[in-house]
Design a protein around this motif. Structure first.
Motif, PDB file in Angstrom:
ATOM      1  N   ALA A  16      15.298  47.370 -64.821  1.00 36.70           N
ATOM      2  CA  ALA A  16      15.977  47.603 -63.551  1.00 36.70           C
ATOM      3  C   ALA A  16      14.968  48.196 -62.572  1.00 36.70           C
ATOM      4  CB  ALA A  16      17.147  48.556 -63.757  1.00 36.70           C
ATOM      5  N   HIS A  17      15.027  47.770 -61.307  1.00 38.27           N
ATOM      6  CA  HIS A  17      14.058  48.253 -60.333  1.00 38.27           C
ATOM      7  C   HIS A  17      14.601  48.106 -58.922  1.00 38.27           C
ATOM      8  CE1 HIS A  17      13.292  43.944 -60.984  1.00 38.27           C
ATOM      9  NE2 HIS A  17      12.849  43.899 -59.731  1.00 38.27           N
ATOM     10  N   VAL A  18      13.955  48.817 -57.998  1.00 33.67           N
ATOM     11  CA  VAL A  18      14.319  48.769 -56.586  1.00 33.67           C
ATOM     12  C   VAL A  18      13.079  48.414 -55.778  1.00 33.67           C
ATOM     13  CG1 VAL A  18      15.076  50.115 -54.589  1.00 33.67           C
ATOM     14  CG2 VAL A  18      16.199  50.437 -56.812  1.00 33.67           C
ATOM     15  N   LEU A  19      13.240  47.470 -54.859  1.00 34.09           N
ATOM     16  CA  LEU A  19      12.202  47.110 -53.896  1.00 34.09           C
ATOM     17  C   LEU A  19      12.671  47.580 -52.526  1.00 34.09           C
ATOM     18  CD1 LEU A  19      11.746  43.406 -55.044  1.00 34.09           C
ATOM     19  CD2 LEU A  19      10.177  45.268 -55.573  1.00 34.09           C
ATOM     20  N   ASP A  20      11.749  48.123 -51.723  1.00 35.33           N
ATOM     21  CA  ASP A  20      12.126  48.483 -50.358  1.00 35.33           C
ATOM     22  C   ASP A  20      10.883  48.494 -49.482  1.00 35.33           C
ATOM     23  OD1 ASP A  20      11.328  51.517 -49.633  1.00 35.33           O
ATOM     24  OD2 ASP A  20      11.794  51.405 -51.763  1.00 35.33           O
ATOM     25  N   ASP A  21      11.087  48.680 -48.173  1.00 35.67           N
ATOM     26  CA  ASP A  21       9.972  48.605 -47.233  1.00 35.67           C
ATOM     27  C   ASP A  21       9.082  49.831 -47.260  1.00 35.67           C
ATOM     28  OD1 ASP A  21      10.834  50.476 -44.727  1.00 35.67           O
ATOM     29  OD2 ASP A  21      12.578  49.537 -45.653  1.00 35.67           O
ATOM     30  N   GLY A  22       9.497  50.894 -47.945  1.00 35.64           N
ATOM     31  CA  GLY A  22       8.659  52.079 -48.074  1.00 35.64           C
ATOM     32  C   GLY A  22       8.634  52.973 -46.861  1.00 35.64           C
ATOM     33  N   GLY A  23       9.524  52.756 -45.908  1.00 35.56           N
ATOM     34  CA  GLY A  23       9.502  53.535 -44.670  1.00 35.56           C
ATOM     35  C   GLY A  23      10.166  54.896 -44.769  1.00 35.56           C
ATOM     36  N   ARG A  24      10.912  55.152 -45.850  1.00 36.19           N
ATOM     37  CA  ARG A  24      11.573  56.437 -46.033  1.00 36.19           C
ATOM     38  C   ARG A  24      11.256  56.963 -47.429  1.00 36.19           C
ATOM     39  NH1 ARG A  24      17.675  55.631 -43.574  1.00 36.19           N
ATOM     40  NH2 ARG A  24      17.200  54.045 -42.004  1.00 36.19           N
TER      41      ARG A  24
END
Length: 328
Positions: free
Chosen positions: A79-87
């Protein structure tokens, strides 16, 4: 076969297990965005064609930051989460609903900087518990930036990016072959770690154990004994047995028996050879002895295994539901 004449164990494992790329998807994600993926059965991979992202894998303390040209492989598909890294952490409103992650997709997420993400997964056609596959770390990151990657890796990433941007006739085949190259690069990266890598990959860099593995892969039907293998690689019986178990995670003869069963499963699927012929190729003196060993390993006899259909639909649809990619 490599120039030194020794069997290429990595190639033999991949060829015998018959991995394939099941699915591909390409998504344009505008910041802020985030995607949550549950644990799945197949190895997942991502190619960052443009922009950047943050990957947080369940069970790991530190996130992995990826930029354009990077590739990440999750061998055990946690299980994992991808995001834009802005927060520091994604907001609930950042998450893209999973039902929108289905091609053809338009721009998803917010109105900020774009990240172009290419997704896919690998499925292995036989038992994926080979020691080399078990030895994969939870995350493998390959980079084409700052001279870290090889020219062939960079070229593969460029071709995957171009092919997914403008797909045409035969794109599924082209993308599958290019994804194969990415997996081989991941395997090479682990092999290159040598003494610093995990058990399994250290074995290939060890002269005695690596040579023994090559012999077993080249001649699986030879009635190898522990003494014969140790003598062939020039070390003592006890020293060889201890080192092999420490680096591979199992005894030499257990490894050989398991590999014979994996090879036999492939021969049953892909040839019309008799059970006696396959038994001999797998190093067994009789068909009944082979059948007993095969059933112990796979849960069914060789005849039933040969007649059974290959079941891959469930695993493919399982990935599609969470990744939103289309079948090749």
């Amino acid at each position: 076969m490599p120039p030194d004449g020794k069997t290429d164990v990595v190639s033999d494992v991949l060829e015998t297990l018959r991995f394939k790329t099941l699915l591909f998807g390409r998504f344009e994600l505008g910041a802020p965005w985030a995607v949550r993926l549950p644990r799945k059965a197949n190895a997942s991979f991502y190619v960052v064609a443009r922009g950047s992202l943050r990957l947080q894998v369940e069970g790991t303390a530190k996130p992995v930051f990826l930029s354009a040209g990077d590739v990440v492989l999750l061998p055990r598909a946690p299980a994992h989460v991808l995001d834009d890294g802005g927060r520091r952490t994604p907001a609930a409103s950042d998450f893209v609903p999973s039902q929108l992650l289905r091609p053809p997709s338009t721009r998803l997420g917010g109105t900020g900087p774009l990240t172009t993400l290419i997704t896919g997964c690998f499925q292995f056609g036989a038992d994926p518990s080979h020691p080399l596959l078990r030895a994969f770390p939870s995350i493998i990151r390959l980079s084409t930036q700052e001279g870290q990657g090889t020219p062939s890796l960079a070229a593969s990433v460029q071709l995957i990016t171009a092919e997914t941007a403008l797909p045409g006739p035969g794109s599924a085949l082209v993308l599958g072959r290019l994804a194969d190259v990415l997996l081989v690069h991941a395997l090479r990266a682990q092999t290159a770690l040598g003494g610093g890598g995990p058990a399994g990959w250290k074995a290939l860099a060890d002269p005695a154990v690596g040579n023994a593995l090559a012999l077993m892969h080249e001649q699986p039907g030879t009635p190898w004994t522990l003494e014969q293998l140790a003598r062939a690689v020039g070390v003592s019986r006890s020293g060889f047995a201890a080192r092999f178990h420490a680096l591979v995670g199992e005894t030499p003869l257990h490894y050989l028996s398991n590999w014979r069963m994996i090879r036999a499963a492939r021969w049953l699927r892909e040839s019309t050879d008799s059970l006696d012929t396959i038994a001999e190729r797998a190093g067994y003196e009789s068909g009944p002895a082979f059948s007993k060993a095969f059933k112990r390993r796979w849960g069914v006899g060789p005849g039933a295994y040969r007649r059974a259909p290959v079941d891959s639909v469930a695993r493919a649809s399982d990935f599609s539901a969470s990744h939103g990619a289309g079948r090749q």
